[in-house]
Each structure stands twice: as C-alpha cells, then as structure tokens.
Design a protein around this motif. Sequence first.
Motif, mmCIF file in Angstrom:
data_model
loop_
_atom_site.group_PDB
_atom_site.id
_atom_site.type_symbol
_atom_site.label_atom_id
_atom_site.label_comp_id
_atom_site.label_asym_id
_atom_site.label_seq_id
_atom_site.Cartn_x
_atom_site.Cartn_y
_atom_site.Cartn_z
ATOM 1 N N THR A 5 36.322 36.044 38.723
ATOM 2 C CA THR A 5 35.379 35.542 39.732
ATOM 3 C C THR A 5 35.643 36.142 41.112
ATOM 4 O O THR A 5 35.040 35.738 42.093
ATOM 5 C CB THR A 5 35.457 34.004 39.832
ATOM 6 O OG1 THR A 5 36.803 33.654 40.195
ATOM 7 C CG2 THR A 5 35.103 33.350 38.511
ATOM 8 N N GLU A 6 36.556 37.088 41.180
ATOM 9 C CA GLU A 6 36.932 37.739 42.439
ATOM 10 C C GLU A 6 37.435 36.701 43.451
ATOM 11 O O GLU A 6 37.139 36.801 44.636
ATOM 12 C CB GLU A 6 35.748 38.539 43.021
ATOM 13 C CG GLU A 6 36.181 39.676 43.955
ATOM 14 C CD GLU A 6 35.038 40.185 44.843
ATOM 15 O OE1 GLU A 6 33.895 39.734 44.645
ATOM 16 O OE2 GLU A 6 35.313 41.002 45.733
ATOM 17 N N ASP A 7 38.169 35.721 42.949
ATOM 18 C CA ASP A 7 38.754 34.707 43.839
ATOM 19 C C ASP A 7 40.251 35.005 43.934
ATOM 20 O O ASP A 7 41.070 34.498 43.168
ATOM 21 C CB ASP A 7 38.483 33.306 43.269
ATOM 22 C CG ASP A 7 38.804 32.209 44.285
ATOM 23 O OD1 ASP A 7 39.279 32.543 45.389
ATOM 24 O OD2 ASP A 7 38.570 31.034 43.957
ATOM 25 N N VAL A 39 36.573 44.597 39.647
ATOM 26 C CA VAL A 39 37.355 43.875 40.671
ATOM 27 C C VAL A 39 38.585 44.687 41.077
ATOM 28 O O VAL A 39 38.904 44.808 42.265
ATOM 29 C CB VAL A 39 37.763 42.469 40.158
ATOM 30 C CG1 VAL A 39 38.750 41.803 41.122
ATOM 31 C CG2 VAL A 39 36.538 41.594 39.948
ATOM 32 N N HIS A 90 39.220 46.258 44.901
ATOM 33 C CA HIS A 90 40.354 45.815 45.722
ATOM 34 C C HIS A 90 41.578 46.731 45.572
ATOM 35 O O HIS A 90 42.695 46.330 45.908
ATOM 36 C CB HIS A 90 40.695 44.355 45.384
ATOM 37 C CG HIS A 90 39.596 43.406 45.771
ATOM 38 N ND1 HIS A 90 39.403 42.968 47.061
ATOM 39 C CD2 HIS A 90 38.573 42.889 45.037
ATOM 40 C CE1 HIS A 90 38.338 42.180 47.104
ATOM 41 N NE2 HIS A 90 37.803 42.118 45.888
ATOM 42 N N ARG A 136 35.420 38.652 49.608
ATOM 43 C CA ARG A 136 34.797 39.178 48.391
ATOM 44 C C ARG A 136 33.912 40.386 48.692
ATOM 45 O O ARG A 136 33.375 40.527 49.781
ATOM 46 C CB ARG A 136 33.978 38.076 47.719
ATOM 47 C CG ARG A 136 34.861 37.003 47.099
ATOM 48 C CD ARG A 136 34.012 35.978 46.363
ATOM 49 N NE ARG A 136 33.186 36.626 45.370
ATOM 50 C CZ ARG A 136 32.225 36.014 44.686
ATOM 51 N NH1 ARG A 136 31.982 34.731 44.894
ATOM 52 N NH2 ARG A 136 31.508 36.668 43.797
ATOM 53 N N LYS A 137 33.796 41.258 47.708
ATOM 54 C CA LYS A 137 33.001 42.474 47.867
ATOM 55 C C LYS A 137 31.941 42.608 46.786
ATOM 56 O O LYS A 137 31.108 43.511 46.841
ATOM 57 C CB LYS A 137 33.930 43.699 47.797
ATOM 58 C CG LYS A 137 35.017 43.700 48.866
ATOM 59 C CD LYS A 137 35.924 44.915 48.733
ATOM 60 C CE LYS A 137 36.937 44.944 49.870
ATOM 61 N NZ LYS A 137 37.833 46.112 49.783
ATOM 62 N N ASP A 141 28.432 37.632 42.226
ATOM 63 C CA ASP A 141 29.001 36.547 41.420
ATOM 64 C C ASP A 141 29.140 36.956 39.961
ATOM 65 O O ASP A 141 28.459 37.866 39.484
ATOM 66 C CB ASP A 141 28.086 35.313 41.478
ATOM 67 C CG ASP A 141 28.195 34.610 42.830
ATOM 68 O OD1 ASP A 141 29.083 34.994 43.620
ATOM 69 O OD2 ASP A 141 27.401 33.693 43.080
#
Lengths: 418, 418
Positions: free
Chosen positions: A51-53, A99, A103, A411-412, A415
């Motif tokens: 979830t890119e959290d 992801v 990052h 976030r980039k 969802d």
Amino acid sequence: MTAKNAFYAQSGGVTAVINASACGVIETARKHSDKIANVYAGRNGIIGALTEDLIDTNQESAEDIAALKTTPSGAFGSCRYKLKSLEDNKREYERLIEVFKAHNIGYFFYNGGGDSADTCFKVSQLSEKMGFPVQAIHVPKTVDNDLPITDNCPGFGSVAKYIAVSTLEASYDVRSMAKTSTKIFVIEVMGRHAGWIAAAGALVEDYGIPVVTLFPEVEFDQAKFLAAVDAKVKEFGYCTVVVSEGCHWPDGKFLAEQGTRDDFGHAQLGGAAPVVANIIKDALGYKFHWAVADYLQRAARHLASKSDVEQAYALGEAAVNMALEGHNSIMPSVVRESSSPYKWSIGMAPLSEVANVEKMMPMEYISEDGFGITDGCKEYLYPLIQGEAYPEYDDNGMPRYVTMKGIAVPRKLADFEV
Amino acid sequence: MTAKNAFYAQSGGVTAVINASACGVIETARKHSDKIANVYAGRNGIIGALTEDLIDTNQESAEDIAALKTTPSGAFGSCRYKLKSLEDNKREYERLIEVFKAHNIGYFFYNGGGDSADTCFKVSQLSEKMGFPVQAIHVPKTVDNDLPITDNCPGFGSVAKYIAVSTLEASYDVRSMAKTSTKIFVIEVMGRHAGWIAAAGALVEDYGIPVVTLFPEVEFDQAKFLAAVDAKVKEFGYCTVVVSEGCHWPDGKFLAEQGTRDDFGHAQLGGAAPVVANIIKDALGYKFHWAVADYLQRAARHLASKSDVEQAYALGEAAVNMALEGHNSIMPSVVRESSSPYKWSIGMAPLSEVANVEKMMPMEYISEDGFGITDGCKEYLYPLIQGEAYPEYDDNGMPRYVTMKGIAVPRKLADFEV
C-alpha cells in the motif's frame, strides 16, 4: 556504489525480541549510511509495502531506536499476509517492484517465521524472474522455534524462560496450598504444532516439581494421563500440568475444541487448560486452578532471556552486513558451537533450504512415557534461557517501552487494494 | 525474662512476598535470641500448631532464611482453615494452649488476610479468657488488599505490578497485530469481591492503551460494555479488556458461571475472560485472544514490586519488635506519609479493629462510566508498584528460589484430629 534505501518489515505473530532485531537492522544500516540511505519500515508488515505505507525510520531518534532493544511487540506493526506464488499473483509482485523503484529500495529485510521465509524467498527471485535488482534477506523470528538450520529462533528463548519461571513460581504456590486446598495446577502454553514451549515448562522437574506435560507430538491418552497425575499427587501431594494448546485426541481433535456450549447453545471457544483441569476433577476429584498464558508469554519482555535478546540483535545486524557483502536469498542463522558453556556464532542459510521446511521437536527430546523431556532436550533448552536482560522502569514502576513516531514517507504512487 | 519460643504460621492464599515477611520475623527473632530462643513455623499454617507439626527454623541456615526474601509462595506451607469462636470450639483452643505449653511458646505471629486476623484476634484473647500468657501479633498479607487501617497489604503491590506490566506488554502485542488479526485482548485477573487488581490493569491507559476494565463493584451492563469496546476499536484499531474474576451480572451471577456445558452435558468451570471474549465476538465480530493469569499473577516473584518486598519484610520485623515491647492483639500496618515521593512508616493497629472488617475499593476510585480508574486511584496505586527487586538466577537461567529443610520439632503430645 550509490546509496539505496532498505525496506524492513515484521511479519506474523510478534515476540518479546523482534524489535531487538529491528534495532540491529536499523543501527547497523545507520553505520553504513553511504550505502544504505534510509530504512523504510513497512507499516503493518508487507501490507505497508503493497500500500506504499512506509515509515521513515531516519525520523526516529537514536534513543528511540536503541529502546527497541528492550521493547516487546512489533513496533512497526505486523500482519498475517502470505504472498502467493509469482505465477498465481503477478499483480502483487509487480506492485512491490513499482514501490521499490519509486523509493529506490535495493534491500529487502523480512523479519518473520516460516511463511515469511517463503515470501522472502519469492522476493529474492525477483531479480532473476522480473529483472529487478533487490537483495532479499530473511531475519528469523518465531516463538514456535520451527525454522530449519538455525539452532533456534529469536523469540523462542524468551517465551521459554517466561514459561519455565512462571511454571516454577505457580508450582511453588500450589505446593504451599496443597494440604487443604488446590492440588492441581494446569498451565496452557502456545505451540499448535510443536511442543517446544511446553518442553520449557517441563524443565521445572529439575527443580523438584512434580510435572506432567502434554505435547502436540503425543496423542492424548486420558487413562494414562490420569494415572500419571494421580501418582504424582499421591507421592508429592500436588501436581503441575503443562498443556500445549496443540494437545489433541487420537482422532486429531484438539482438547481445546471440546465442543463446549453455553446456556443458549452457542459454541464456546475455550482453552485446553480448563478442559484438562475438568478431566482431572471429574476422574480424581482434586481441587484445581488453571491459567492460560496466551499473549502474556510471547510479550513478556520484562523477563526476556539475555541470550535471546543478543541473538535477535545479532541476526538483524548480520542481515545488513550480509546484504552489504552482496548476498541475496539467504537467512543469517544461529550456529551452536557448544552447549556448556553456551557458545554460538552466526551462520548463513540459503533461503531455498529454509522456505517451506518446518523443524519439529525431535522425538528423542520427549521422555519415554510421553509426559516429560529428556536430558538431551534440557541440554538444548537451558542455554536459550540463560541470562536476564531487563528493560528500564520509569518512576511509576512501569517499563520504559518505546512507541515509534511512525512518520510516513510521502507517497508517489496510486492506491493499491490488498 | 527467660527466652520463650515463637510460633509463626502462614495462612490463606500465598503471595510473591509472604516469605519476605517470614524472613523479617525470623531474622529479627534471631537478633534477640536471648528473648526468643527459636521460631517454630507451623507446617501448613495453623494446622501445624493443632497437629503439633512444627518446623524448627533454627535448623535453617542464615543463607536459606535470607533467600526467603526473594522466594514466592509459602515456604512453610499454608492452609485455608478458620478457627471458630472460643465458645463454639473450645477443643481447638485448648489444644493450641497444650501445644504452646509443651513447646514453651509465648509469641504467636500469624501471617495472613482477613480470616487470619480474626483467628489471631481470638488467640490474643487466650491470655484473658483461658489464663494462658501468649502475645498474638498479626502480620498482614493478602493480594486482595482488603485489610482495614493499613495503607495496603503486602502481596498486593507485586500482583499489581505484574498485572500492570503484563497488560501493557500484551496490549503492545495486540496493537502490532490489529491491522489483519487480533483486535481484542481480554485478561482475567483475581479479585472476587474487590477490584484492586483490575484497577492495576487499568493503569495502562496512562501508557496510551485503549482499555476497558470490568470491576466486581460495577454490575455488568452488556450493551454499555459493547459500546465502550466498539468505540475504542473504531478509534484505536484495537482494545484491551481487563476483567476481574468477580465481575457479575445485575442478578449477582458471576460472568464466569455462564453455565457452559461440554458435549456430555457436564457443567464446565470456565473463566470470565473467555465469556467476555465470546460476548464481544458474537456482537461485534472482532477476532480476540484471552488470557487467565490465575496463580501466575500472585506467584510472580520475578517481577515483584520493590516497595512491596520492603514493606513485607518491615512488617515481619515490626511484629517481632512489637512483641518484644510487650504488645498483644495488634497488627503492624503501613502508614502512607506521602504519595509523591512515596514515603511510608510503620503503624500499629488493634486487632479488634482489624478482625472482620473488609476494606473495599472506594467508589471514587472508579471512573464515572464504570470502566476505568480515577486520578486519585492512580495516585494511590503507582507508589505500590514502584521499584524492582529481582531474585538471583542460576547458571541455567532459572531463579534461585529456596526450599526449606523443614525439619520437625520432636513431638511431645498425643495425636489430634483436625
């Protein structure tokens, strides 16, 4: 070599020392900030990656990261979520790569048990199968102590110490009361498939306690069990029973699934301990008490084993060093050099030999009657519970456990549904 | 003054620190061997006096007596046995006098809770009513914390510390897992009539934990309880529930007596924790775990409160000093001088004001909604859990708890049936 970021996540049931491994990973990465710019921790495990959290651990102070070493639970959140195979679930692997790319993540540290080793193994193949360069290292953790190759699993030693000490203490209590009151004390411990934790309770035999232990490895034989308990009560005046949650009848049904119902006919989810206590009461009439330790046991950082804490930290540290040496698809492991005195070193296991292999308790560790442990088992267990590693306490008398700030990396991406 | 002997006995449910009081009694008596020749400990409490089964503590080494300070349980054995009134049971009082005379016993130290204070009070009247000179001093002890006059009762502070710390640790665990797994953790604690121990669990609110506590003082209101739990889960993602074993429905029936039956129709003796967990599951659907601490809590010497251990010892010491000053029919008590910093001294309470008086938790210590504690309660509780007083551990990693030799004083009298 340009500095990349690392991803770290906690997986599955947490332990008293998994944060010590996190501490080992983050402190070691910080020593090599020229190669690892930041450690991004998945909020709630691998779900945080999907979830890119991502938690920005560079925003946590050195003091707070150091305090992880004495804080139980999973400070970044854990989850029970197993990735399917690459063939069955390409969507999630592609998302992971998306992801990681967004990052600049080149290292994947996954801190968990058997299922997580399998996930980590799959991620380690992304380089080859999907052309994305990521080094995946598994950091072992599980109170179940069922990972292969490694001498033991961080988390187990501390549960074992807690259960051995608590069983001893409660047995002293029963011994005091047995003349006119309670004669049976039943303690239920974790271990659905393997009796490692129950075996730790059985150690109290060495301290003069009459104890009968019920392992998941041994089918429950009610008549033989009652005879064993009765013999102990007749000889000592009381008896302690350690029962694994995985203890089951010959037909495979767990004792805990006794089919109890309340007045309205609702099925009642009970524990094995009250079932065992009632079996004794019905047959022998002895007054009993029972306890179910549940999360108290695996969260009991206040009584962690020093060797367990040290190994948890060392394995996190080794994971980072092995990554920096260029390794992929491996798990740092504990190698036992000698039991007495306990000496250990760090080894390296290929994930292909770890994933999907469950290490059971050897049958030669269980005594012939099925209700205790052998000298070989004791020789294995004692080193793992040696030494104390207390947390600090505040002025109120409560332990100083840390809570992360948990600030998210911006976030980039869009969802993603998990 | 010719040296007499003293009788010491442990009574009722034991604690993590009752042996520290025994240590205080025996070590102080040994300093005055010109006045107290020997401390005879009743094997299994007052039953040891009635059956003339006395343990010769002079045969225990100084090291072993000192080790009592860090050993949980009742080292001489305890019992649940309440003497009736002198009028209803002259036979037992005459027997006590016979034993006291035969063994030159002039001091009676009784280490227990409310029932024992009553027994001690009756013995203290033997001088007057039956013409036998014995000084009876009660040494307070009870995890229930329900003795009057004294600020608190030795044994309570250590249980409170164990429950506060364990609830915090398990709550951290649930917090880690709540995203995809367990959202509710229920811990059952002792306290059939008073919510003192449950209140200790409620302290975790100060440490950021969403907690709902169920006291025996507050009738269980299912709808209100479920609403409180649901609100916590919606806000925090998880919720901890501390339930006292004495929690009951408006009709007085304990939650633990839910009337559960197994497949054969046998009544099942369960705990309150699984009942509460199932109520939540049925109504709200949240995944849960539950623990029943039972004897683990009152035996947990490994996490004793330092102030509790010090007070337990000091009260044993004071009992002997007060006896030597000529007092009879009294109980040394803890007097709180200030809460912050915690300062206390030793007071003296007449047994006539202690016997048969139960100190309940003040209702102003329970928060308005009935599910938590007030600042006043916290101010009372924290000093009692302050400080750590760890036992030593052996090379195996197990605590060094002592077992008495327990050598009996030669008997001089005929048998006696209890």
